[in-house]
Design a protein around this motif. Sequence first.
Motif, PDB file in Angstrom:
ATOM      1  N   ALA A 124       0.838  -1.197   0.000  1.00 44.67           N
ATOM      2  CA  ALA A 124       0.000   0.000   0.000  1.00 44.67           C
ATOM      3  C   ALA A 124       0.877   1.253   0.000  1.00 44.67           C
ATOM      4  N   LYS A 125       1.946   1.216   0.775  1.00 41.59           N
ATOM      5  CA  LYS A 125       2.870   2.351   0.821  1.00 41.59           C
ATOM      6  C   LYS A 125       3.484   2.584  -0.559  1.00 41.59           C
ATOM      7  N   LYS A 126       3.912   1.518  -1.216  1.00 43.59           N
ATOM      8  CA  LYS A 126       4.494   1.641  -2.555  1.00 43.59           C
ATOM      9  C   LYS A 126       3.475   2.204  -3.539  1.00 43.59           C
ATOM     10  N   ALA A 127       2.241   1.732  -3.450  1.00 40.86           N
ATOM     11  CA  ALA A 127       1.184   2.217  -4.348  1.00 40.86           C
ATOM     12  C   ALA A 127       0.921   3.707  -4.110  1.00 40.86           C
ATOM     13  N   LEU A 128       0.865   4.108  -2.846  1.00 40.86           N
ATOM     14  CA  LEU A 128       0.635   5.519  -2.532  1.00 40.86           C
ATOM     15  C   LEU A 128       1.793   6.390  -2.999  1.00 40.86           C
ATOM     16  N   LEU A 129       3.020   5.900  -2.811  1.00 40.81           N
ATOM     17  CA  LEU A 129       4.179   6.659  -3.290  1.00 40.81           C
ATOM     18  C   LEU A 129       4.148   6.796  -4.807  1.00 40.81           C
ATOM     19  N   SER A 130       3.751   5.735  -5.467  1.00 41.80           N
ATOM     20  CA  SER A 130       3.647   5.772  -6.928  1.00 41.80           C
ATOM     21  C   SER A 130       2.598   6.793  -7.366  1.00 41.80           C
ATOM     22  N   GLN A 131       1.449   6.784  -6.696  1.00 49.85           N
ATOM     23  CA  GLN A 131       0.393   7.749  -7.010  1.00 49.85           C
ATOM     24  C   GLN A 131       0.860   9.175  -6.719  1.00 49.85           C
ATOM     25  N   PHE A 132       1.593   9.343  -5.621  1.00 48.72           N
ATOM     26  CA  PHE A 132       2.112  10.662  -5.263  1.00 48.72           C
ATOM     27  C   PHE A 132       3.070  11.167  -6.336  1.00 48.72           C
ATOM     28  N   GLU A 133       3.974  10.301  -6.769  1.00 50.88           N
ATOM     29  CA  GLU A 133       4.939  10.688  -7.806  1.00 50.88           C
ATOM     30  C   GLU A 133       4.219  11.019  -9.122  1.00 50.88           C
ATOM     31  N   ALA A 134       3.220  10.225  -9.461  1.00 48.32           N
ATOM     32  CA  ALA A 134       2.442  10.501 -10.676  1.00 48.32           C
ATOM     33  C   ALA A 134       1.727  11.842 -10.545  1.00 48.32           C
ATOM     34  N   GLY A 135       1.173  12.112  -9.374  1.00 48.58           N
ATOM     35  CA  GLY A 135       0.495  13.388  -9.124  1.00 48.58           C
ATOM     36  C   GLY A 135       1.468  14.553  -9.210  1.00 48.58           C
ATOM     37  N   ARG A 136       2.658  14.372  -8.652  1.00 53.23           N
ATOM     38  CA  ARG A 136       3.659  15.435  -8.712  1.00 53.23           C
ATOM     39  C   ARG A 136       4.063  15.707 -10.161  1.00 53.23           C
ATOM     40  N   LYS A 137       4.216  14.640 -10.952  1.00 52.96           N
ATOM     41  CA  LYS A 137       4.561  14.793 -12.363  1.00 52.96           C
ATOM     42  C   LYS A 137       3.436  15.532 -13.098  1.00 52.96           C
ATOM     43  N   ASP A 138       2.186  15.159 -12.792  1.00 45.50           N
ATOM     44  CA  ASP A 138       1.043  15.839 -13.410  1.00 45.50           C
ATOM     45  C   ASP A 138       1.033  17.329 -13.066  1.00 45.50           C
ATOM     46  N   VAL A 139       1.347  17.647 -11.812  1.00 40.07           N
ATOM     47  CA  VAL A 139       1.386  19.052 -11.395  1.00 40.07           C
ATOM     48  C   VAL A 139       2.465  19.797 -12.178  1.00 40.07           C
ATOM     49  N   GLU A 140       3.635  19.176 -12.320  1.00 36.87           N
ATOM     50  CA  GLU A 140       4.717  19.818 -13.087  1.00 36.87           C
ATOM     51  C   GLU A 140       4.307  20.011 -14.546  1.00 36.87           C
ATOM     52  N   ASP A 141       3.659  18.994 -15.112  1.00 36.14           N
ATOM     53  CA  ASP A 141       3.173  19.113 -16.495  1.00 36.14           C
ATOM     54  C   ASP A 141       2.152  20.246 -16.621  1.00 36.14           C
ATOM     55  N   MET A 142       1.239  20.341 -15.648  1.00 34.46           N
ATOM     56  CA  MET A 142       0.228  21.404 -15.679  1.00 34.46           C
ATOM     57  C   MET A 142       0.876  22.777 -15.530  1.00 34.46           C
ATOM     58  N   LYS A 143       1.904  22.887 -14.683  1.00 38.40           N
ATOM     59  CA  LYS A 143       2.605  24.159 -14.536  1.00 38.40           C
ATOM     60  C   LYS A 143       3.250  24.568 -15.857  1.00 38.40           C
ATOM     61  N   LYS A 144       3.853  23.590 -16.535  1.00 43.10           N
ATOM     62  CA  LYS A 144       4.492  23.866 -17.822  1.00 43.10           C
ATOM     63  C   LYS A 144       3.439  24.330 -18.835  1.00 43.10           C
ATOM     64  N   LYS A 145       2.311  23.625 -18.895  1.00 37.98           N
ATOM     65  CA  LYS A 145       1.249  23.993 -19.827  1.00 37.98           C
ATOM     66  C   LYS A 145       0.683  25.369 -19.492  1.00 37.98           C
ATOM     67  N   LEU A 146       0.527  25.656 -18.194  1.00 33.72           N
ATOM     68  CA  LEU A 146       0.033  26.970 -17.778  1.00 33.72           C
ATOM     69  C   LEU A 146       1.008  28.058 -18.220  1.00 33.72           C
ATOM     70  N   SER A 147       2.285  27.810 -18.032  1.00 35.24           N
ATOM     71  CA  SER A 147       3.299  28.784 -18.441  1.00 35.24           C
ATOM     72  C   SER A 147       3.249  29.008 -19.946  1.00 35.24           C
ATOM     73  N   GLU A 148       3.108  27.913 -20.705  1.00 34.62           N
ATOM     74  CA  GLU A 148       2.997  28.031 -22.161  1.00 34.62           C
ATOM     75  C   GLU A 148       1.730  28.798 -22.551  1.00 34.62           C
ATOM     76  N   ALA A 149       0.628  28.518 -21.876  1.00 39.51           N
ATOM     77  CA  ALA A 149      -0.636  29.213 -22.167  1.00 39.51           C
ATOM     78  C   ALA A 149      -0.520  30.698 -21.835  1.00 39.51           C
ATOM     79  N   GLN A 150       0.143  31.018 -20.704  1.00 45.55           N
ATOM     80  CA  GLN A 150       0.319  32.421 -20.339  1.00 45.55           C
ATOM     81  C   GLN A 150       1.196  33.136 -21.364  1.00 45.55           C
ATOM     82  N   ALA A 151       2.234  32.455 -21.838  1.00 44.62           N
ATOM     83  CA  ALA A 151       3.096  33.052 -22.863  1.00 44.62           C
ATOM     84  C   ALA A 151       2.298  33.268 -24.145  1.00 44.62           C
TER      85      ALA A 151
END
Length: 121
Positions: free
Chosen positions: A54-81
Amino acid sequence: AVDDETRKNAQKYPQLREAFDNLNEKYIEAEEKMKKMKKDLSSATQASDQSENAKKALLSQFEAGRKDVEDMKKKLSEAQAGASSCESKRAALEKDLANARENIKLELRARTELGGVTMTL
């Protein structure tokens, strides 16, 4: 767990028999406790494994969520530009439009003055 000779001696000597019975009971109790401990250990190990999974699964989900947040930040920056670029283009087009309107007014004024008719825009 006891050999035949020990059983015969136990029948000859009542105290030995009583000691034998007590020893045998203790042995049976110890075996039962060992079985219970093994079962408890197995359950604890299984629970620990499930917890680790369960810990491994949660860490995996957390890492995926963090990656999604970084991707969204990049897209937001591109959209703002992109929005900034569009705003600059809009401002330039408005300026061009204002200049074109002014040129049209000047052109109309020049034509009407040449024709002797005055027009107001």
